[in-house]
Design a protein around this motif. Structure first.
Motif, PDB file in Angstrom:
ATOM      1  N   ALA A   5      48.543  32.445  41.236  1.00  0.00           N
ATOM      2  CA  ALA A   5      47.807  32.849  40.974  1.00  0.00           C
ATOM      3  C   ALA A   5      47.032  32.448  39.910  1.00  0.00           C
ATOM      4  N   ILE A   6      45.252  31.822  40.792  1.00  0.00           N
ATOM      5  CA  ILE A   6      43.923  31.215  40.169  1.00  0.00           C
ATOM      6  C   ILE A   6      43.990  32.639  39.243  1.00  0.00           C
ATOM      7  N   VAL A   7      43.646  32.295  37.520  1.00  0.00           N
ATOM      8  CA  VAL A   7      43.261  33.160  36.800  1.00  0.00           C
ATOM      9  C   VAL A   7      42.153  31.957  35.622  1.00  0.00           C
ATOM     10  N   ASP A   8      40.935  32.401  35.850  1.00  0.00           N
ATOM     11  CA  ASP A   8      39.951  31.727  34.934  1.00  0.00           C
ATOM     12  C   ASP A   8      40.622  30.125  35.915  1.00  0.00           C
ATOM     13  N   GLY A   9      39.978  29.921  36.265  1.00  0.00           N
ATOM     14  CA  GLY A   9      40.784  28.164  37.353  1.00  0.00           C
ATOM     15  C   GLY A   9      41.445  27.968  37.129  1.00  0.00           C
ATOM     16  N   GLN A  10      42.444  28.573  36.518  1.00  0.00           N
ATOM     17  CA  GLN A  10      43.726  27.865  36.329  1.00  0.00           C
ATOM     18  C   GLN A  10      44.491  28.553  37.271  1.00  0.00           C
ATOM     19  N   LEU A  45      58.606  40.135  49.435  1.00  0.00           N
ATOM     20  CA  LEU A  45      58.856  39.047  48.668  1.00  0.00           C
ATOM     21  C   LEU A  45      58.676  40.200  47.906  1.00  0.00           C
ATOM     22  N   ARG A  46      59.599  40.407  46.510  1.00  0.00           N
ATOM     23  CA  ARG A  46      59.038  41.002  45.103  1.00  0.00           C
ATOM     24  C   ARG A  46      58.604  39.080  44.432  1.00  0.00           C
ATOM     25  N   MET A  47      57.052  38.948  43.617  1.00  0.00           N
ATOM     26  CA  MET A  47      57.489  38.018  43.153  1.00  0.00           C
ATOM     27  C   MET A  47      56.753  38.424  41.442  1.00  0.00           C
ATOM     28  N   LYS A  48      56.942  37.391  40.605  1.00  0.00           N
ATOM     29  CA  LYS A  48      56.209  37.854  39.751  1.00  0.00           C
ATOM     30  C   LYS A  48      55.048  38.424  39.018  1.00  0.00           C
ATOM     31  N   ASN A  49      55.342  39.738  38.211  1.00  0.00           N
ATOM     32  CA  ASN A  49      53.764  40.131  37.767  1.00  0.00           C
ATOM     33  C   ASN A  49      52.879  39.094  37.638  1.00  0.00           C
ATOM     34  N   MET A  50      51.384  40.474  37.519  1.00  0.00           N
ATOM     35  CA  MET A  50      50.334  39.501  37.361  1.00  0.00           C
ATOM     36  C   MET A  50      49.780  40.723  37.007  1.00  0.00           C
ATOM     37  N   PRO A  51      48.946  39.585  35.092  1.00  0.00           N
ATOM     38  CA  PRO A  51      47.986  40.785  34.874  1.00  0.00           C
ATOM     39  C   PRO A  51      46.606  40.605  35.884  1.00  0.00           C
ATOM     40  N   ARG A  52      46.265  39.413  36.172  1.00  0.00           N
ATOM     41  CA  ARG A  52      44.695  39.973  36.243  1.00  0.00           C
ATOM     42  C   ARG A  52      44.798  38.099  37.447  1.00  0.00           C
ATOM     43  N   ALA A  53      43.749  38.036  37.832  1.00  0.00           N
ATOM     44  CA  ALA A  53      43.976  36.864  39.516  1.00  0.00           C
ATOM     45  C   ALA A  53      42.451  36.894  39.540  1.00  0.00           C
ATOM     46  N   GLN A  54      41.862  36.194  40.607  1.00  0.00           N
ATOM     47  CA  GLN A  54      41.123  36.215  41.064  1.00  0.00           C
ATOM     48  C   GLN A  54      41.546  35.860  42.659  1.00  0.00           C
ATOM     49  N   ILE A  55      42.103  34.681  42.396  1.00  0.00           N
ATOM     50  CA  ILE A  55      42.752  34.223  43.422  1.00  0.00           C
ATOM     51  C   ILE A  55      43.955  34.045  43.580  1.00  0.00           C
ATOM     52  N   PHE A  56      44.757  34.295  45.283  1.00  0.00           N
ATOM     53  CA  PHE A  56      46.015  33.746  45.613  1.00  0.00           C
ATOM     54  C   PHE A  56      46.418  32.998  46.008  1.00  0.00           C
ATOM     55  N   ALA A  57      47.256  31.920  45.792  1.00  0.00           N
ATOM     56  CA  ALA A  57      47.449  30.530  47.185  1.00  0.00           C
ATOM     57  C   ALA A  57      48.859  30.420  47.019  1.00  0.00           C
TER      58      ALA A  57
END
Length: 99
Positions: free
Chosen positions: A43-48, A64-76
């Motif tokens: 997950a790309i969060v604030d560019g990181q 597939l269940r992946m890790k929970n993500m509170p925020r994300a702008q992009i997935f890769a």
């Protein structure tokens, strides 16, 4: 798709519930990696990049269940050494903005 992807037919779909923060991945089309490598979702969060989990193609017969993500702008999705990396090291196969 990523223009520089090693396989331009690579496709994965990320389902992200912004209320529960649950992340699920559907592998639509990714090439079989060498046995010493695994795909890793970021997950790309604030560019990181933030690790969202590693996965194998053979286990991907459905969501597939992946890790929970509170925020994300992009997935890769990148191809990493087996067990994953703390930061993306390998080639990127799939990239998509959250819509």
């Amino acid at each position: 798709n990523v223009a520089t992807s090693p396989d331009s037919n690579s496709v994965a779909t990320v389902y992200w519930n912004t209320k529960s923060k649950d992340v699920y991945l559907l592998v639509n089309n990714l090439p079989q990696p060498p046995s010493d490598q695994q795909y890793q979702l970021w997950a790309i969060v604030d560019g990181q990049p933030v690790d969202a989990g590693v996965f194998d193609i053979q286990q991907s017969a459905g969501l597939l269940r992946m890790k929970n993500m509170p925020r994300a702008q992009i997935f890769a999705v990148t191809l990493e050494k087996r067990g994953g990396s703390t930061t993306p090291q390998g080639p990127m196969y799939v990239l998509g903005k959250v819509s």
